[in-house]
Design a protein around this motif. Structure first.
Motif, PDB file in Angstrom:
ATOM      1  N   ALA A 214       7.936 -14.188  -4.095  1.00  0.00           N
ATOM      2  CA  ALA A 214       6.963 -13.396  -4.852  1.00  0.00           C
ATOM      3  C   ALA A 214       7.081 -11.916  -4.499  1.00  0.00           C
ATOM      4  CB  ALA A 214       5.541 -13.900  -4.582  1.00  0.00           C
ATOM      5  N   ALA A 215       7.305 -11.615  -3.229  1.00  0.00           N
ATOM      6  CA  ALA A 215       7.490 -10.219  -2.810  1.00  0.00           C
ATOM      7  C   ALA A 215       8.738  -9.629  -3.458  1.00  0.00           C
ATOM      8  CB  ALA A 215       7.571 -10.138  -1.289  1.00  0.00           C
ATOM      9  N   GLU A 216       9.808 -10.405  -3.490  1.00  0.00           N
ATOM     10  CA  GLU A 216      11.040  -9.937  -4.121  1.00  0.00           C
ATOM     11  C   GLU A 216      10.822  -9.678  -5.607  1.00  0.00           C
ATOM     12  OE1 GLU A 216      13.650 -13.112  -2.966  1.00  0.00           O
ATOM     13  OE2 GLU A 216      14.139 -12.178  -1.053  1.00  0.00           O
ATOM     14  N   GLU A 217      10.110 -10.579  -6.269  1.00  0.00           N
ATOM     15  CA  GLU A 217       9.819 -10.430  -7.691  1.00  0.00           C
ATOM     16  C   GLU A 217       9.027  -9.149  -7.967  1.00  0.00           C
ATOM     17  OE1 GLU A 217       8.100 -13.530 -10.802  1.00  0.00           O
ATOM     18  OE2 GLU A 217       6.503 -12.726  -9.519  1.00  0.00           O
ATOM     19  N   ALA A 218       8.083  -8.813  -7.087  1.00  0.00           N
ATOM     20  CA  ALA A 218       7.232  -7.639  -7.251  1.00  0.00           C
ATOM     21  C   ALA A 218       7.897  -6.365  -6.720  1.00  0.00           C
ATOM     22  CB  ALA A 218       5.892  -7.866  -6.549  1.00  0.00           C
ATOM     23  N   HIS A 219       9.144  -6.477  -6.267  1.00  0.00           N
ATOM     24  CA  HIS A 219       9.897  -5.353  -5.711  1.00  0.00           C
ATOM     25  C   HIS A 219       9.185  -4.715  -4.516  1.00  0.00           C
ATOM     26  CE1 HIS A 219      12.628  -5.715  -9.073  1.00  0.00           C
ATOM     27  NE2 HIS A 219      11.586  -5.656  -9.899  1.00  0.00           N
ATOM     28  N   ILE A 220       8.605  -5.581  -3.689  1.00  0.00           N
ATOM     29  CA  ILE A 220       7.960  -5.129  -2.452  1.00  0.00           C
ATOM     30  C   ILE A 220       9.033  -5.141  -1.370  1.00  0.00           C
ATOM     31  CG2 ILE A 220       6.248  -5.699  -0.692  1.00  0.00           C
ATOM     32  CD1 ILE A 220       4.610  -7.038  -2.948  1.00  0.00           C
TER      33      ILE A 220
ATOM     34  N   VAL B 274      -5.571 -10.502  -3.051  1.00  0.00           N
ATOM     35  CA  VAL B 274      -6.326  -9.258  -2.925  1.00  0.00           C
ATOM     36  C   VAL B 274      -5.444  -8.007  -2.907  1.00  0.00           C
ATOM     37  CG1 VAL B 274      -7.976  -8.008  -1.467  1.00  0.00           C
ATOM     38  CG2 VAL B 274      -8.127 -10.494  -1.665  1.00  0.00           C
ATOM     39  N   ARG B 275      -4.290  -8.068  -2.256  1.00  0.00           N
ATOM     40  CA  ARG B 275      -3.517  -6.861  -2.005  1.00  0.00           C
ATOM     41  C   ARG B 275      -2.238  -6.729  -2.829  1.00  0.00           C
ATOM     42  NH1 ARG B 275      -6.209  -4.903   2.072  1.00  0.00           N
ATOM     43  NH2 ARG B 275      -7.103  -6.212   3.666  1.00  0.00           N
ATOM     44  N   TRP B 276      -1.967  -7.700  -3.669  1.00  0.00           N
ATOM     45  CA  TRP B 276      -0.697  -7.712  -4.406  1.00  0.00           C
ATOM     46  C   TRP B 276      -0.685  -6.635  -5.481  1.00  0.00           C
ATOM     47  CZ3 TRP B 276       2.428 -10.086  -1.506  1.00  0.00           C
ATOM     48  CH2 TRP B 276       3.695 -10.461  -1.941  1.00  0.00           C
TER      49      TRP B 276
ATOM     50  N   GLY C 223       4.107   3.905   3.105  1.00  0.00           N
ATOM     51  CA  GLY C 223       4.872   3.121   4.068  1.00  0.00           C
ATOM     52  C   GLY C 223       4.035   2.282   5.010  1.00  0.00           C
ATOM     53  N   LYS C 224       2.885   1.817   4.541  1.00  0.00           N
ATOM     54  CA  LYS C 224       2.053   0.945   5.372  1.00  0.00           C
ATOM     55  C   LYS C 224       2.614  -0.475   5.305  1.00  0.00           C
ATOM     56  CE  LYS C 224      -2.172   3.574   4.780  1.00  0.00           C
ATOM     57  NZ  LYS C 224      -3.496   3.613   4.190  1.00  0.00           N
ATOM     58  N   TYR C 225       2.817  -1.056   6.465  1.00  0.00           N
ATOM     59  CA  TYR C 225       3.389  -2.397   6.535  1.00  0.00           C
ATOM     60  C   TYR C 225       2.330  -3.408   6.942  1.00  0.00           C
ATOM     61  CZ  TYR C 225       8.016  -0.568   5.839  1.00  0.00           C
ATOM     62  OH  TYR C 225       9.115   0.027   5.283  1.00  0.00           O
ATOM     63  N   ARG C 226       2.498  -4.601   6.434  1.00  0.00           N
ATOM     64  CA  ARG C 226       1.612  -5.720   6.775  1.00  0.00           C
ATOM     65  C   ARG C 226       2.476  -6.818   7.360  1.00  0.00           C
ATOM     66  NH1 ARG C 226      -3.400  -8.198   4.833  1.00  0.00           N
ATOM     67  NH2 ARG C 226      -3.581  -9.949   6.247  1.00  0.00           N
ATOM     68  N   ASP C 227       2.111  -7.301   8.519  1.00  0.00           N
ATOM     69  CA  ASP C 227       2.827  -8.382   9.180  1.00  0.00           C
ATOM     70  C   ASP C 227       2.089  -9.684   8.884  1.00  0.00           C
ATOM     71  OD1 ASP C 227       4.922  -9.350  10.706  1.00  0.00           O
ATOM     72  OD2 ASP C 227       3.834  -9.144  12.594  1.00  0.00           O
ATOM     73  N   VAL C 228       2.625 -10.466   7.977  1.00  0.00           N
ATOM     74  CA  VAL C 228       1.975 -11.709   7.545  1.00  0.00           C
ATOM     75  C   VAL C 228       2.501 -12.846   8.406  1.00  0.00           C
ATOM     76  CG1 VAL C 228       1.571 -13.241   5.586  1.00  0.00           C
ATOM     77  CG2 VAL C 228       1.758 -10.781   5.214  1.00  0.00           C
ATOM     78  N   LYS C 229       1.589 -13.495   9.134  1.00  0.00           N
ATOM     79  CA  LYS C 229       1.978 -14.487  10.130  1.00  0.00           C
ATOM     80  C   LYS C 229       1.618 -15.923   9.772  1.00  0.00           C
ATOM     81  CE  LYS C 229       0.792 -11.077  13.659  1.00  0.00           C
ATOM     82  NZ  LYS C 229      -0.148 -10.319  12.857  1.00  0.00           N
TER      83      LYS C 229
ATOM     84  N   GLY D 277       0.818  -1.201   0.000  1.00  0.00           N
ATOM     85  CA  GLY D 277       0.000   0.000   0.000  1.00  0.00           C
ATOM     86  C   GLY D 277       0.855   1.255   0.000  1.00  0.00           C
ATOM     87  N   ASP D 278       0.173   2.380  -0.007  1.00  0.00           N
ATOM     88  CA  ASP D 278       0.854   3.671  -0.083  1.00  0.00           C
ATOM     89  C   ASP D 278       1.299   4.160   1.285  1.00  0.00           C
ATOM     90  OD1 ASP D 278       0.356   3.734  -2.821  1.00  0.00           O
ATOM     91  OD2 ASP D 278      -1.606   4.660  -2.531  1.00  0.00           O
TER      92      ASP D 278
END
Length: 83
Positions: A72-78, A35-37, A18-24, A15-16
């Motif tokens: 996948a996050a690395e691929e999307a440059h997240i 949904v959020r990718w 600097g919002k972080y998501r902690d995926v557990k 998201g815009d």
């Protein structure tokens, strides 16, 4: 019943502003991927979706799903703040 919780969460910027998501867990990862990718294409993304769904079905370990999610996050440059 299989455990879908990860030993260590993955904190990434989604998201815009600097919002972080902690995926557990694998379940949270699937929700993010579907949904959020930010990008809806890519080999690592497709592999992560497939691997996470297999983990939810008990066919692969949750740790494998976690690694696929990170790729996948690395691929999307997240930006990943914590992995």
């Amino acid at each position: 019943m299989h455990c879908f919780w990860w030993d260590k969460s993955v904190e990434l910027e989604l998201g815009d502003g600097g919002k972080y998501r902690d995926v557990k867990s694998t379940r949270e990862a699937v929700e993010c991927l579907l949904v959020r990718w930010p990008r809806q294409n890519g080999r690592a993304l497709a592999a992560a979706k497939r691997t996470c769904l297999q983990a939810l079905e008990g066919k692969v370990k949750s740790e494998k799903a976690r690694r696929a999610f990170i790729k996948a996050a690395e691929e999307a440059h997240i930006f990943i703040r914590n992995q």
